[in-house]
Design a protein around this motif. Structure first.
Motif, PDB file in Angstrom:
ATOM      1  N   GLN A   1       0.821  -1.196   0.000  1.00 41.29           N
ATOM      2  CA  GLN A   1       0.000   0.000   0.000  1.00 41.29           C
ATOM      3  C   GLN A   1       0.868   1.264   0.000  1.00 41.29           C
ATOM      4  O   GLN A   1       0.553   2.250  -0.651  1.00 41.29           O
ATOM      5  CB  GLN A   1      -0.944  -0.020   1.208  1.00 41.29           C
ATOM      6  CG  GLN A   1      -2.025   1.033   1.170  1.00 41.29           C
ATOM      7  CD  GLN A   1      -2.844   0.963  -0.128  1.00 41.29           C
ATOM      8  OE1 GLN A   1      -3.315  -0.109  -0.515  1.00 41.29           O
ATOM      9  NE2 GLN A   1      -2.987   2.081  -0.813  1.00 41.29           N
TER      10      GLN A   1
ATOM     11  N   ASN B   1       1.773   2.168  -3.411  1.00 46.62           N
ATOM     12  CA  ASN B   1       0.659   2.803  -4.109  1.00 46.62           C
ATOM     13  C   ASN B   1       0.518   4.267  -3.678  1.00 46.62           C
ATOM     14  O   ASN B   1       0.223   5.128  -4.490  1.00 46.62           O
ATOM     15  CB  ASN B   1      -0.638   2.035  -3.804  1.00 46.62           C
ATOM     16  CG  ASN B   1      -1.592   2.088  -4.968  1.00 46.62           C
ATOM     17  OD1 ASN B   1      -1.166   2.006  -6.099  1.00 46.62           O
ATOM     18  ND2 ASN B   1      -2.869   2.259  -4.689  1.00 46.62           N
TER      19      ASN B   1
ATOM     20  N   SER C   1       2.624   7.808  -7.720  1.00 51.96           N
ATOM     21  CA  SER C   1       1.447   7.878  -8.582  1.00 51.96           C
ATOM     22  C   SER C   1       1.702   8.887  -9.691  1.00 51.96           C
ATOM     23  O   SER C   1       2.731   9.575  -9.705  1.00 51.96           O
ATOM     24  CB  SER C   1       0.189   8.189  -7.773  1.00 51.96           C
ATOM     25  OG  SER C   1       0.394   9.323  -6.988  1.00 51.96           O
TER      26      SER C   1
ATOM     27  N   MET D   1       1.355  -5.179  -7.607  1.00 56.10           N
ATOM     28  CA  MET D   1       1.101  -3.824  -7.107  1.00 56.10           C
ATOM     29  C   MET D   1       2.326  -2.941  -7.267  1.00 56.10           C
ATOM     30  O   MET D   1       2.219  -1.750  -7.565  1.00 56.10           O
ATOM     31  CB  MET D   1       0.665  -3.855  -5.643  1.00 56.10           C
ATOM     32  CG  MET D   1      -0.840  -3.728  -5.497  1.00 56.10           C
ATOM     33  SD  MET D   1      -1.355  -3.870  -3.789  1.00 56.10           S
ATOM     34  CE  MET D   1      -1.393  -2.159  -3.264  1.00 56.10           C
TER      35      MET D   1
HETATM   36  C1  LIG Z   1      -3.600   2.445  -5.973  1.00 56.94           C
HETATM   37  O1  LIG Z   1      -3.705   3.801  -6.329  1.00 56.94           O
HETATM   38  C2  LIG Z   1      -4.529   4.057  -7.449  1.00 56.94           C
HETATM   39  C3  LIG Z   1      -4.499   5.550  -7.718  1.00 56.94           C
HETATM   40  O2  LIG Z   1      -3.194   6.001  -7.786  1.00 56.94           O
HETATM   41  C4  LIG Z   1      -5.940   3.563  -7.195  1.00 56.94           C
HETATM   42  O3  LIG Z   1      -6.728   3.750  -8.354  1.00 56.94           O
HETATM   43  C5  LIG Z   1      -5.901   2.093  -6.826  1.00 56.94           C
HETATM   44  O4  LIG Z   1      -7.187   1.667  -6.465  1.00 56.94           O
HETATM   45  C6  LIG Z   1      -4.967   1.875  -5.659  1.00 56.94           C
HETATM   46  N1  LIG Z   1      -4.866   0.445  -5.412  1.00 56.94           N
HETATM   47  C7  LIG Z   1      -4.950  -0.095  -4.215  1.00 56.94           C
HETATM   48  C8  LIG Z   1      -4.873  -1.579  -4.120  1.00 56.94           C
HETATM   49  O5  LIG Z   1      -5.087   0.600  -3.218  1.00 56.94           O
END
Ligand SMILES: *[C@@H]1O[C@H](CO)[C@@H](O)[C@H](O)[C@H]1NC(C)=O
Ligand SMILES: *[C@@H]1O[C@H](CO)[C@@H](O)[C@H](O)[C@H]1NC(C)=O
Ligand SMILES: *[C@@H]1O[C@H](CO)[C@@H](O)[C@H](O)[C@H]1NC(C)=O
Ligand SMILES: *[C@@H]1O[C@H](CO)[C@@H](O)[C@H](O)[C@H]1NC(C)=O
Length: 450
Positions: A203, A206, A210, A232
């Motif tokens: 996480q 993520n 971005s 991921m």
């Molecule tokens: C990761 O981040 C993106 C936006 O940058 C989002 O659309 C996505 O749902 C996120 N994924 C998770 C698993 O949190």
């Protein structure tokens, strides 16, 4: 002019430090090491007049007033020399120390600033006078702790023009879980980011990478974090349009990825050493790779085809055979030591037209005559065979287990078993024929005489 450098430091730290022992100077490395306490006395640092690297240790600057009390402006005219690196080690520093230090040295060219084993306390709202940005664009923090980065967006907004020029940041062993967008948005020109040995989870990836962040990042190291999802990681990093060199080694990707993902097209080096991989498939790896490190995993085959790959590291896996030439047509370096490969042939390796280095020791070689004979040809090939002959051993047959392949001497009988058997058969046959002929003759002869 070098004296000016030491003056900076002297006045910067000045006060209150007992137990001076004198600085040490390593001439070969041009490296000067002082305790902060040494700096009380100018003579201590005179030994370091030719240093390009200064290391200051064991400081205790909890109170911001310790630094503010110094009158620093009078120093500025002296500060002219380039300094390669300043290292601050094993110290407790109010964040104001860093701000004051950077403000003070605005006109000195310091290439790199390093903080090792330091505790930063307090918070300052960062600000530099316009057009007077520090010259440091390489920053390293190793084993440091500080106030959480999460709510520091406002504190660094005043130095965004400096951060925008930052080239190289190493931030390791500091328990970081993510980089908040409010901070990372400023790093418009950052080339190298090393976040090894932190606590990044999937996480955190993520949250930290971005769209639009780190547009110029070429090298990213995330060695030894807590990542478990290759997918991921790929999704987050696919947002980095210029990424070339990616180190994901020593994470845990033992769970097979659920979906495929598009890596940035710029990627040239991928390090997946020690990540517990059992399979890799064609869809998971970026086709643009030139260097791929898959060492110390659990791969028993390699279902990948990488048309530009030059270096393939497969040390310590479970492979039973060589990768195929059609999948890796331009391979130059191939490391296969510590696998389960039973034999190597010069012809098979020479099929890789550009091969220059091979290493394949510590495999369980089957020392049959043809294998031994073929492997003894290896030194005559166009590529270098590393560790040959000293580390290539036979695993079978039992009587040769543990012998060096190069020294394995099967008996003449074993190497030419077929020939021996044929000769023996022919001999037996001959004996039989002769015997029969004789017997027939003897019979006829006795009958006739009878
Ligand atoms: C990761 O981040 C993106 C936006 O940058 C989002 O659309 C996505 O749902 C996120 N994924 C998770 C698993 O949190
Ligand atoms: C990390 O830094 C602290 C001081 O801030 C020190 O006590 C500790 O020994 C360092 N850890 C390592 C592994 O060097
Ligand atoms: C990959 O990372 C490991 C450390 O985890 C390092 O020893 C190795 O040299 C790296 N491989 C390459 C090709 O840089
Ligand atoms: C890696 O993760 C798997 C579960 O996904 C776990 O069983 C395994 O113990 C982990 N390996 C390491 C070295 O932490």
């Amino acid at each position: 002019m070098e004296i000016a450098q030491s003056l900076v430091v002297l006045l910067l730290i000045g006060c209150k430090l007992p137990n001076s022992q004198g600085c040490t100077f390593d001439l070969a490395k041009s490296h000067c090491t002082c305790l902060f306490a040494d700096l009380k006395n100018l003579f201590n640092i005179l030994t370091c007049m030719q240093a390009f690297v200064f290391e200051f240790r064991d400081g205790d600057f909890k109170n911001p007033m310790d630094i503010n009390a110094l009158s620093l402006e009078s120093l500025v005219p002296f500060l002219q020399n380039p300094i390669n690196k300043i290292i601050v080690g094993n110290s407790v520093l109010h964040e104001n120390f860093l701000l004051t230090f950077l403000t003070l040295t605005q006109n000195v060219r310091i290439t790199e600033l390093v903080f090792e084993d330091c505790i930063f306390i307090g918070k300052v709202s960062w600000q530099f006078a316009e057009e007077k940005l520090p010259s440091v664009f390489y920053l390293q923090f190793t084993n440091v702790s500080s106030a959480s980065l999460s709510d520091r967006g406002k504190d660094v907004s005043g130095i965004s023009s400096w951060l925008a020029k930052m080239q190289n940041i190493i931030f390791t062993r500091s328990q970081i879980t993510h980089i908040p967008r409010t901070i990372s948005m400023h790093f418009k020109d950052l080339n190298v980011l090393d976040l090894s040995e932190n606590l990044f989870q999937d996480q955190g990836m993520n949250d930290s990478f971005s769209e639009g962040l780190f547009p110029n990042l070429r090298t990213l190291k995330l060695r030894d974090n807590k990542l478990t999802s290759f997918g991921m990681a790929c999704n987050a990093l696919s947002m980095l349009p210029n990424l070339q060199d990616l180190d994901l080694s020593q994470n845990n990707f033992s769970e097979p990825p659920s979906s495929s993902c598009e890596w940035p097209n710029s990627l040239l080096l991928l390090n997946l050493s020690r990540v517990g991989l059992e399979h890799v498939s064609v869809h998971q790896l970026p086709q643009t790779l030139e260097i791929l490190d898959l060492s110390y995993n659990r791969l028993s085959n390699l279902d990948a085809s990488l048309p530009y790959l030059k270096e393939l590291y497969l040390t310590r896996n479970r492979l039973h055979s060589l990768p195929s030439v059609t999948n890796f047509p331009v391979l130059e370096v191939l490391l296969l030591d510590g696998n389960k490969i039973p034999h190597l042939s010069k012809d098979q390796l020479e099929a890789f037209k550009y091969l220059s280095i091979v290493r394949a020791d510590q495999n369980p070689y089957t020392c049959s005559c043809p294998v031994v004979n073929e492997m003894k040809e290896l030194p005559k090939s166009s590529f270098v065979v590393q560790q040959w002959p000293e580390d290539y051993f036979c695993d079978s047959p039992p009587e040769l287990k543990g012998a060096r392949v190069n020294d394995a001497q099967s008996s003449v009988f074993q190497c030419h078993k077929l020939l021996f058997i044929s000769i023996i058969c022919v001999l037996i046959l001959l004996v039989c024929i002769v015997a029969t002929v004789c017997w027939v003759r003897t019979c006829c002869f006795t009958q006739r005489t009878a």
